[in-house]
Design an enzyme around this catalytic site. Structure first.
Site, PDB file in Angstrom:
ATOM      1  N   ALA A  33     -11.829   1.429  -6.075  1.00 38.64           N
ATOM      2  CA  ALA A  33     -11.292   0.156  -6.575  1.00 38.64           C
ATOM      3  C   ALA A  33     -10.200  -0.366  -5.664  1.00 38.64           C
ATOM      4  O   ALA A  33      -9.685   0.351  -4.814  1.00 38.64           O
ATOM      5  CB  ALA A  33     -10.744   0.339  -7.983  1.00 38.64           C
ATOM      6  N   ASN A  34      -9.852  -1.642  -5.851  1.00 35.72           N
ATOM      7  CA  ASN A  34      -8.672  -2.229  -5.212  1.00 35.72           C
ATOM      8  C   ASN A  34      -7.524  -2.179  -6.199  1.00 35.72           C
ATOM      9  O   ASN A  34      -7.741  -2.106  -7.408  1.00 35.72           O
ATOM     10  CB  ASN A  34      -8.932  -3.703  -4.892  1.00 35.72           C
ATOM     11  CG  ASN A  34      -9.760  -3.895  -3.647  1.00 35.72           C
ATOM     12  OD1 ASN A  34     -10.605  -3.074  -3.320  1.00 35.72           O
ATOM     13  ND2 ASN A  34      -9.510  -4.983  -2.968  1.00 35.72           N
ATOM     14  N   ARG A  35      -6.318  -2.337  -5.703  1.00 37.46           N
ATOM     15  CA  ARG A  35      -5.160  -2.511  -6.575  1.00 37.46           C
ATOM     16  C   ARG A  35      -5.154  -3.937  -7.093  1.00 37.46           C
ATOM     17  O   ARG A  35      -5.222  -4.882  -6.322  1.00 37.46           O
ATOM     18  CB  ARG A  35      -3.872  -2.337  -5.777  1.00 37.46           C
ATOM     19  CG  ARG A  35      -3.517  -0.935  -5.486  1.00 37.46           C
ATOM     20  CD  ARG A  35      -2.146  -0.901  -4.814  1.00 37.46           C
ATOM     21  NE  ARG A  35      -1.985   0.314  -4.048  1.00 37.46           N
ATOM     22  CZ  ARG A  35      -1.731   1.497  -4.600  1.00 37.46           C
ATOM     23  NH1 ARG A  35      -1.596   1.610  -5.905  1.00 37.46           N
ATOM     24  NH2 ARG A  35      -1.622   2.575  -3.846  1.00 37.46           N
TER      25      ARG A  35
END
Ligand code: CTP
Ligand code: CA
Length: 226
Positions: A33-35
């Protein structure tokens, strides 16, 4: 009524907003995932609704509540997000704020990957996810106003201009998300608006204020186009 045009300039208009990260599974218990807290995207959805728009918010997994007065479609992966955006068309406005994972695991395991003593770490083979903003920006049913974000840690203007052109957007909201800025996950944001008319630097504001000002800019652009 004249008052409706002033208070609710987006009455009768439809908007689709993406927000939050996407989660790309590796196996049943792990993901890439991305932040992203979803704070800025959710605030923009709420601000557009505040101006009278009928808003669909397509949200990845976030820890914040759904905004009021907005239809929310919860998704996990980039492909689900693309699908939810496409089935929310037609719309007058698209604001793509999500931090979409650029890659997903090519062949995900349907069982939990186990480690055994002495085994080498597994190698992940990644494949590119669809670009939702670019798809919308070049779509036959393209919304009249298409807005993207550009979260950068360097060359903010050059990268933002490049994204404006490549993705067929009308406006790119660029921000410097280097850890020292504290923008990622925080309550405030310092953005630069990039369009074909030029560049506008906004001061550091809380994310709700950025959202309200951006919703006004979007409303002006939409109204001047129609
Ligand atoms: N975006 C998208 N779908 C993707 C990747 C990005 O819709 N698969 C959108 C984001 O929501 C944002 C804009 O495109 O509005 C820019 O995202 P960003 O990650 O900054 O750009 P990328 O094109 O992915 O380039 P890079 O990550 O290499 O900087
Ligand atoms: Ca990206």
């Amino acid at each position: 009524k004249a008052s409706t045009q002033v208070d609710k300039p987006l009455a009768g208009r439809r908007a689709v907003v993406t927000s939050g990260p996407t989660h790309e599974p590796i196996d049943p218990v792990r993901y890439i995932a991305n932040r992203s807290s979803g704070r800025q995207g959710h605030a923009i959805a709420a601000a557009l609704a505040g101006l009278g728009a009928e808003v669909t918010l397509v949200s990845g997994p976030v820890a914040i509540p759904d905004p009021a007065n907005v239809r929310v479609r919860h998704v996990e992966t980039a492909r689900e997000m693309l699908d939810a955006v496409m089935t929310s068309l037609p719309a007058d406005i698209a604001v793509m704020v999500a931090a979409v994972a650029d890659w997903r695991v090519e062949s995900l395991s349907d069982q939990k990957i186990k480690k055994a003593p002495g085994d080498a770490a597994p190698a992940l083979i990644l494949t590119e996810n669809p670009d939702i903003l670019k798809t919308i920006g070049h779509h036959a049913e393209r919304p009249a106003v298409v807005v993207g974000f550009a979260a950068e840690t360097q060359s903010v203007l050059a990268n933002g201009r490049d994204k404006l052109e490549r993705k067929g957007a009308d406006l790119i909201v660029a921000n410097d998300v280097s850890p020292r800025t504290g923008i990622m996950g925080g309550e405030h944001n310092q953005v630069t608006l990039i369009s074909r008319d030029g560049v506008e630097h906004w001061p550091d504001m809380d994310k709700a204020t950025v959202a309200e000002r951006l919703a006004r800019v979007i409303a002006e652009r939409l109204i001047s186009k129609s």
